[in-house]
Scaffold this motif. Sequence first.
Motif, PDB file in Angstrom:
ATOM      1  N   ILE A  68       0.873  -1.183   0.000  1.00  0.00           N
ATOM      2  CA  ILE A  68       0.000   0.000   0.000  1.00  0.00           C
ATOM      3  C   ILE A  68       0.905   1.227   0.000  1.00  0.00           C
ATOM      4  O   ILE A  68       1.084   1.897   1.034  1.00  0.00           O
ATOM      5  CB  ILE A  68      -0.938   0.008   1.226  1.00  0.00           C
ATOM      6  CG1 ILE A  68      -1.662  -1.331   1.375  1.00  0.00           C
ATOM      7  CG2 ILE A  68      -1.973   1.135   1.102  1.00  0.00           C
ATOM      8  CD1 ILE A  68      -2.520  -1.434   2.628  1.00  0.00           C
ATOM      9  N   PRO A  69       1.524   1.557  -1.120  1.00  0.00           N
ATOM     10  CA  PRO A  69       2.529   2.636  -1.137  1.00  0.00           C
ATOM     11  C   PRO A  69       1.980   3.984  -0.722  1.00  0.00           C
ATOM     12  O   PRO A  69       2.730   4.831  -0.223  1.00  0.00           O
ATOM     13  CB  PRO A  69       3.011   2.637  -2.599  1.00  0.00           C
ATOM     14  CG  PRO A  69       1.950   1.931  -3.376  1.00  0.00           C
ATOM     15  CD  PRO A  69       1.349   0.935  -2.446  1.00  0.00           C
ATOM     16  N   GLN A  70       0.676   4.216  -0.908  1.00  0.00           N
ATOM     17  CA  GLN A  70       0.127   5.523  -0.536  1.00  0.00           C
ATOM     18  C   GLN A  70       0.165   5.766   0.973  1.00  0.00           C
ATOM     19  O   GLN A  70       0.057   6.912   1.423  1.00  0.00           O
ATOM     20  CB  GLN A  70      -1.303   5.699  -1.064  1.00  0.00           C
ATOM     21  CG  GLN A  70      -2.291   4.633  -0.653  1.00  0.00           C
ATOM     22  CD  GLN A  70      -2.391   3.513  -1.669  1.00  0.00           C
ATOM     23  OE1 GLN A  70      -1.369   3.037  -2.176  1.00  0.00           O
ATOM     24  NE2 GLN A  70      -3.613   3.096  -1.959  1.00  0.00           N
ATOM     25  N   GLU A  71       0.324   4.712   1.770  1.00  0.00           N
ATOM     26  CA  GLU A  71       0.460   4.910   3.212  1.00  0.00           C
ATOM     27  C   GLU A  71       1.872   5.344   3.596  1.00  0.00           C
ATOM     28  O   GLU A  71       2.087   5.856   4.686  1.00  0.00           O
ATOM     29  CB  GLU A  71       0.075   3.641   3.971  1.00  0.00           C
ATOM     30  CG  GLU A  71      -1.404   3.334   3.955  1.00  0.00           C
ATOM     31  CD  GLU A  71      -2.248   4.395   4.662  1.00  0.00           C
ATOM     32  OE1 GLU A  71      -1.687   5.255   5.359  1.00  0.00           O
ATOM     33  OE2 GLU A  71      -3.480   4.367   4.504  1.00  0.00           O
ATOM     34  N   ASP A  72       2.848   5.109   2.741  1.00  0.00           N
ATOM     35  CA  ASP A  72       4.208   5.620   2.934  1.00  0.00           C
ATOM     36  C   ASP A  72       4.801   5.225   4.294  1.00  0.00           C
ATOM     37  O   ASP A  72       5.394   6.043   4.998  1.00  0.00           O
ATOM     38  CB  ASP A  72       4.222   7.144   2.775  1.00  0.00           C
ATOM     39  CG  ASP A  72       5.644   7.700   2.631  1.00  0.00           C
ATOM     40  OD1 ASP A  72       6.496   6.958   2.105  1.00  0.00           O
ATOM     41  OD2 ASP A  72       5.881   8.844   3.038  1.00  0.00           O
ATOM     42  N   VAL A  73       4.619   3.958   4.667  1.00  0.00           N
ATOM     43  CA  VAL A  73       5.194   3.448   5.907  1.00  0.00           C
ATOM     44  C   VAL A  73       6.597   2.920   5.628  1.00  0.00           C
ATOM     45  O   VAL A  73       6.803   2.178   4.668  1.00  0.00           O
ATOM     46  CB  VAL A  73       4.318   2.324   6.495  1.00  0.00           C
ATOM     47  CG1 VAL A  73       4.992   1.672   7.701  1.00  0.00           C
ATOM     48  CG2 VAL A  73       2.949   2.874   6.887  1.00  0.00           C
TER      49      VAL A  73
END
Length: 299
Positions: A169-174
């Motif tokens: 889930i790259p949009q969470e940028d964890v």
Amino acid sequence: MSTGQMHPGVHPLDEGLVRRLVAGQFPQWAGLTVRRVPSGGTVNAMYRLGDTMVVRLPLVRGGAADLVREREWLPRLAARLPAAVPEVLGAGEPAEGYPWPWSVYRWLAGTNPEAGALDEAEPLAGDLAGFVATMRSLTLPGAPAAHRGGPVASLDASTRAAIEELRGIPQEDVDCDAATAVWEESLRAPDHDGPPVWLHADLMPGNLLVDGGRLTSVIDFGCMGMGDPACDLFPAWNLLPAPARQVFREALGVDDASWARGRGRTLSQALIALPYYRGTNPSMAANARHVIRAVLEER
């Protein structure tokens, strides 16, 4: 507030059903107004009943056992704790097609503190430490095991699975590598080597009520019981900024091993919650993001 169905098996609830349940089992309250309380809670729904009460109903089967646990233990805990706790006024039973026990409580005034928006956090940190210390000091016999309270290693598989899910889930940028490093550090910390202690075991901001920045009430004791004292260190990262976090730690006298376990447990909960709730419960997802940032910034 939730924007969709959070869990499989959620029982549909509305004000009409709550009115019928109340009228059928507590006719003395049948004429009171019923209105849904917006909440980021994940296991129960709440409805104001008149001006002085609230009806709490499990959304899923698993919440029923928690509610029964509260009925048994809250009356024994209330007088011993430095903050108000829910007072059970009525024990509802399944009816009207609703399949689980439900309860009526006295309404507790206050607001939920918001991570990142605390003006004077150090006094609240002291209040929270006092509550946790008092819980730990209880000696009530026959206590159940806390829902969260066993070895950190018991969370390893679910935590690593959540980290891998977040990689997708790259949009969470964890920063999943940094999260893994913190998690592995908590696994290396020595286990709690003393007797288990009483825990609330779910000290999320949504389960705290404040007035004027000071703790007034703690709610939702469904996870309570005996376990590792590190389990009640959650507020250090899910609510308190760094200076107040240190006040909280010093007030409780937390050693390095317990701090590492508490940090790992809090991070684990957030890593699991974020992919699960990001589409259904904005409040839980936002707090999970806050925890992940707070933990990784502390490292």
